[in-house]
Design a protein around this motif. Sequence first.
Motif, short mmCIF file in Angstrom:
data_model
loop_
_atom_site.label_atom_id
_atom_site.label_comp_id
_atom_site.label_asym_id
_atom_site.label_seq_id
_atom_site.Cartn_x
_atom_site.Cartn_y
_atom_site.Cartn_z
N LEU A 36 0.76 -1.06 0.00
CA LEU A 36 0.05 -0.05 0.06
C LEU A 36 1.01 1.16 -0.10
CD1 LEU A 36 -2.58 -0.71 3.00
CD2 LEU A 36 -3.16 -0.46 0.36
N SER A 37 0.63 2.29 -0.80
CA SER A 37 1.23 3.56 -0.73
C SER A 37 0.23 4.61 -0.19
CB SER A 37 1.79 3.88 -2.21
OG SER A 37 2.34 5.22 -2.12
N VAL A 38 0.87 5.34 0.68
CA VAL A 38 -0.05 6.28 1.38
C VAL A 38 0.75 7.73 1.32
CG1 VAL A 38 -1.63 4.71 2.40
CG2 VAL A 38 0.29 5.52 3.64
N ALA A 39 -0.22 8.78 1.57
CA ALA A 39 0.39 10.00 1.85
C ALA A 39 -0.48 10.93 2.52
CB ALA A 39 0.91 10.79 0.43
N GLY A 40 0.00 11.78 3.34
CA GLY A 40 -0.60 12.76 3.92
C GLY A 40 -0.67 14.13 3.13
N MET A 41 -1.76 14.81 3.38
CA MET A 41 -1.87 16.10 2.46
C MET A 41 -1.24 17.09 3.58
SD MET A 41 -2.93 15.45 -0.29
CE MET A 41 -2.94 17.11 -0.89
N LYS A 42 -0.96 16.69 4.91
CA LYS A 42 -0.46 17.57 5.85
C LYS A 42 0.13 16.48 6.96
CE LYS A 42 -4.74 18.28 8.40
NZ LYS A 42 -5.19 17.54 7.89
N PRO A 43 1.41 16.86 7.61
CA PRO A 43 2.06 15.97 8.71
C PRO A 43 1.19 15.26 9.49
CG PRO A 43 3.37 18.03 8.16
CD PRO A 43 2.08 18.13 7.59
N ASP A 44 -0.10 15.92 9.79
CA ASP A 44 -0.85 15.18 11.09
C ASP A 44 -1.50 14.16 10.28
OD1 ASP A 44 -0.05 16.83 12.79
OD2 ASP A 44 -1.97 18.11 12.95
N ASP A 45 -1.82 14.01 9.03
CA ASP A 45 -2.60 12.92 8.30
C ASP A 45 -1.84 11.67 8.51
OD1 ASP A 45 -4.41 14.78 7.38
OD2 ASP A 45 -3.78 14.69 5.20
N VAL B 233 1.75 18.59 -5.54
CA VAL B 233 0.43 19.44 -4.97
C VAL B 233 1.01 20.77 -4.77
CG1 VAL B 233 -1.07 19.30 -3.19
CG2 VAL B 233 -0.06 17.04 -3.74
N PRO B 234 0.11 21.65 -5.56
CA PRO B 234 0.57 23.05 -5.52
C PRO B 234 0.58 23.61 -4.13
CG PRO B 234 -1.10 22.39 -7.30
CD PRO B 234 -0.89 21.37 -6.64
N GLY B 235 1.72 24.29 -3.90
CA GLY B 235 1.71 24.94 -2.62
C GLY B 235 2.38 23.92 -1.62
N LYS B 236 2.59 22.71 -1.78
CA LYS B 236 3.24 21.99 -0.65
C LYS B 236 4.45 21.34 -0.91
CE LYS B 236 -1.30 21.21 1.22
NZ LYS B 236 -1.54 21.32 2.63
N PRO B 237 5.42 21.59 -0.03
CA PRO B 237 6.75 21.03 -0.33
C PRO B 237 6.87 19.61 -0.21
CG PRO B 237 6.73 22.24 1.78
CD PRO B 237 5.24 22.32 1.09
N GLN B 238 7.76 19.17 -0.80
CA GLN B 238 7.79 17.70 -0.65
C GLN B 238 8.64 17.52 0.72
OE1 GLN B 238 10.14 15.17 -3.28
NE2 GLN B 238 10.09 16.47 -4.87
N ILE B 239 7.90 16.77 1.80
CA ILE B 239 8.02 16.75 3.01
C ILE B 239 9.79 16.17 3.10
CG2 ILE B 239 7.83 15.16 5.00
CD1 ILE B 239 4.97 14.91 3.98
N ALA B 240 10.26 15.36 2.34
CA ALA B 240 11.25 14.34 2.58
C ALA B 240 12.59 15.38 2.27
CB ALA B 240 11.73 13.33 1.88
N TYR B 241 12.33 16.51 1.78
CA TYR B 241 13.45 17.78 1.69
C TYR B 241 13.37 18.38 3.07
CZ TYR B 241 14.25 16.70 -3.34
OH TYR B 241 14.53 16.03 -4.59
N ASP B 242 12.44 18.44 3.80
CA ASP B 242 12.54 18.85 5.27
C ASP B 242 12.62 17.90 6.19
OD1 ASP B 242 11.88 20.05 7.74
OD2 ASP B 242 10.07 21.07 7.04
N PHE B 243 14.11 17.85 6.86
CA PHE B 243 14.36 16.65 7.58
C PHE B 243 13.77 16.68 8.89
CE2 PHE B 243 18.63 16.69 4.90
CZ PHE B 243 18.17 16.31 3.70
N ASP B 244 13.64 17.86 9.46
CA ASP B 244 12.82 17.88 10.76
C ASP B 244 11.58 17.52 10.52
OD1 ASP B 244 15.29 19.11 12.01
OD2 ASP B 244 14.42 21.19 11.63
N THR B 245 10.77 17.71 9.65
CA THR B 245 9.42 17.29 9.46
C THR B 245 9.45 15.54 9.20
OG1 THR B 245 8.75 19.54 8.64
CG2 THR B 245 7.27 17.62 8.17
N THR B 246 10.33 15.40 8.64
CA THR B 246 10.40 14.04 8.07
C THR B 246 10.71 13.11 9.38
OG1 THR B 246 11.45 14.20 5.95
CG2 THR B 246 12.05 12.15 7.07
N GLU B 247 11.42 13.26 10.27
CA GLU B 247 11.80 12.88 11.57
C GLU B 247 10.55 12.89 12.52
OE1 GLU B 247 15.47 12.76 13.35
OE2 GLU B 247 14.48 11.25 14.63
N ALA B 248 9.83 13.90 12.34
CA ALA B 248 8.54 14.15 13.22
C ALA B 248 7.50 13.42 12.69
CB ALA B 248 7.90 15.56 13.21
N ILE B 249 7.61 13.12 11.36
CA ILE B 249 6.46 12.15 10.69
C ILE B 249 6.59 10.70 10.99
CG2 ILE B 249 5.51 11.27 8.54
CD1 ILE B 249 5.46 14.25 7.66
#
Length: 310
Positions: free
Chosen positions: A97-106, A132-148
């Motif tokens: 299964l592949s899944v993605a959040g539209m925001k980190p909390d998803d 997704v217009p206006g949404k950065p790629q999460i994995a280029y933000d290392f702090d957010t990646t770790e939090a997720i």
Amino acid sequence: SLTTTLGDYAFQNVFMNASGVHCQTEAELDQLAASPAGTLVTKTGTLEARAGNPEPRFAQLALGTINSMGLPNLGIDYYIAYAERFQEKHPGRPIFLSVAGMKPDDFPLLAQKIQDSGFTGLTEFNLSCPNVPGKPQIAYDFDTTEAILAAIFKVFKKPAGVKLPPYFDLAQFDQVAAILNRYPLTLINSINSLGNGLWIDPATDTTAIKPKGGFGGIGGQYAKPIALANVRAFRQRLRGDISIIGTGGVTTGRDAYELILCGANLVSLGSILATEGLGAFTRLSSELESEMAKKGYTSLAEFRGQLKTL
Ligand code: DHB
């Protein structure tokens, strides 16, 4: 033979689709299941179904493809239900299964849904949708990646991986691998498309696709050297119990062979599957077997990760 393993799972063939290609509907997924592919992954599912970006949003280029799909999908519940039916019908054939959040909390909500389901396969958390217009790629933000990752693994006890974008700097590989090695990941999938390329029609001076002013993810032959570098760099840095799905620029059996030399356990087909269709699995399987015969190998394990350097 092209049999392979990933984590505790075994597969009859090393090839699979890349998420996004031929995997949005039950009919497409069933066609993949009936093909020579060793396994399949669903289109990245989000909490709610999405229509995606305006068309045209995919185009074939001389050496690959450009797309800005915008995560069109039928929603996570649809893909969980498909996977549960699939495993009833095909015991012993694990799928992804592949899944993605539209925001980190998803992400923890998606993880909880899969955790609570009867799904027994592997889950790929897509940290790298470029479109997704206006949404950065999460994995280029290392702090957010770790939090997720921290939030996912609080609730998720099933085999899990992350789909990663291409990285281009050796220091990035060090930083990302250090984060990934802190979590109980079974796999990574490297690479997602090369984010935000641009193609221009020489006859009309116009972009190839409509969303985002023509910017889109690039796949196909353009991506191959970058995919090889990413698989190799992560294989050199990740814990030995983290497997790798190699994705990016495979159009021949030789390309797949090279990803395996860099350490790939499974090889997924994106652009070539989109342009050639399911016949790509048959052609590439036979080309990979020829390449192995030429080199004197009878199993993937004999050359996986055995890249030679000067
Ligand atoms: C889409 C998502 C991806 O992760 C990708 O690599 C390409 C396209 C999308 O649906 O836009």
